[in-house]
Design an enzyme around this catalytic site. Sequence first.
Site, short mmCIF file in Angstrom:
data_model
loop_
_atom_site.label_atom_id
_atom_site.label_comp_id
_atom_site.label_asym_id
_atom_site.label_seq_id
_atom_site.Cartn_x
_atom_site.Cartn_y
_atom_site.Cartn_z
N GLU A 153 23.39 113.18 60.23
CA GLU A 153 24.26 112.05 59.91
C GLU A 153 25.72 112.36 60.25
OE1 GLU A 153 23.49 109.11 59.43
OE2 GLU A 153 21.37 109.29 58.96
N ASP A 164 26.72 101.66 57.06
CA ASP A 164 27.59 101.92 58.21
C ASP A 164 27.75 100.63 59.01
OD1 ASP A 164 25.16 101.60 59.40
OD2 ASP A 164 25.27 103.40 60.64
N TYR A 199 28.72 106.80 52.84
CA TYR A 199 27.64 106.57 53.80
C TYR A 199 26.71 107.79 53.86
CZ TYR A 199 24.98 106.37 58.01
OH TYR A 199 23.92 106.42 58.87
#
Length: 344
Positions: free
Chosen positions: A37, A138, A120
């Site tokens: 991520e 996101d 996030y």
Amino acid sequence: MTDLAQAVPALLDWYAAGARILPWRELPTPYRVWVSEIMLQQTRVEAVLPYFRRFMEALPTVEALAAVEEDRLLKLWEGLGYYSRARNLQKAAKCIVEQHGGKLPDTVEALLKLPGIGPYTAGAVASIAYGRRAAAVDGNVLRVMTRLTADFRDIGDPKTKRDIAALVEELMPEESAGMFTQALMELGAMVCIPNGAPKCEVCPMEGVCLARQRDIALSLPVKSPKKPRRIENRRVYVFVHEGKVALEQRKEKGLLSGLWQLPNVLEGEKEATDWGMRPLDVVELQPSKHIFTHIEWRMTNYLVAVEAPCPDFLWLTPTKITAQYALPSAFKKAWTEAVKRIEG
Ligand code: SF4
């Protein structure tokens, strides 16, 4: 149950049947989800894949990441840009080893306390790796959700984001939270795409999507315009003395903090002689440009042979620099041309 909630099983089926196979999905350990991520922020999946594999081979555990030398870490990150992300990964890895016994925390609250982890990433790790009902919102998810609900509010407004996160969490099924998070991301990346028309005819949410019903998908999401980037005209110097090139380290704070770079100054600020070096030969290289988030560098690049090295710099051969130092990509063009000339 709302229409949206009723359509969630179709979204999950669509994801299970056709999702791209990605290395962090095949083995979604908390560490792998986290690293992937962070790499995926501002970088496309295809570009991340080779970096992710190389990174996992070199640093397969949180402990290995915590212990690696910074120069080696930055070298592994080279090409992904935004080096502060790599540094924060390591800072967080050290906290995880020291305070959590090497195991990533499993709640959003605890994850948020780690360096470089925002809402996030915390939501992605908590839901994908630990199956918690935590939203990871996101740009992709904002686009999908504003279209599904025909929400015309500004997605740059934190309140809009919070509301969308709350709606995502409400829709997230208890028993398949991680799959739901990934399905929304996948839908945003592959079907409800950012540039050009969304592929509504193959979208599992088509029947409940308000943007589709009203034919307004291309008007969403709404985003207030960004401030224009500041333009900086810079001179970049490849100083060379007896086959060795000068590198300097940037300040610990701010843009490209702490990285080794080619000496450079704002236009009109400083010349070679200001560093106490006498130029023997000056070659103007191709100009180049680099865009950061808020600043754009327009660079004139020079290869300057100097009579004697200035002790403020680190002087190394180009081979050693290429092998061991992660020069920021802003300098790539000047560097490549200069090395060809020095070695040719
Ligand atoms: Fe996006 Fe179209 Fe699916 Fe709506 S129907 S979510 S606009 S792809």
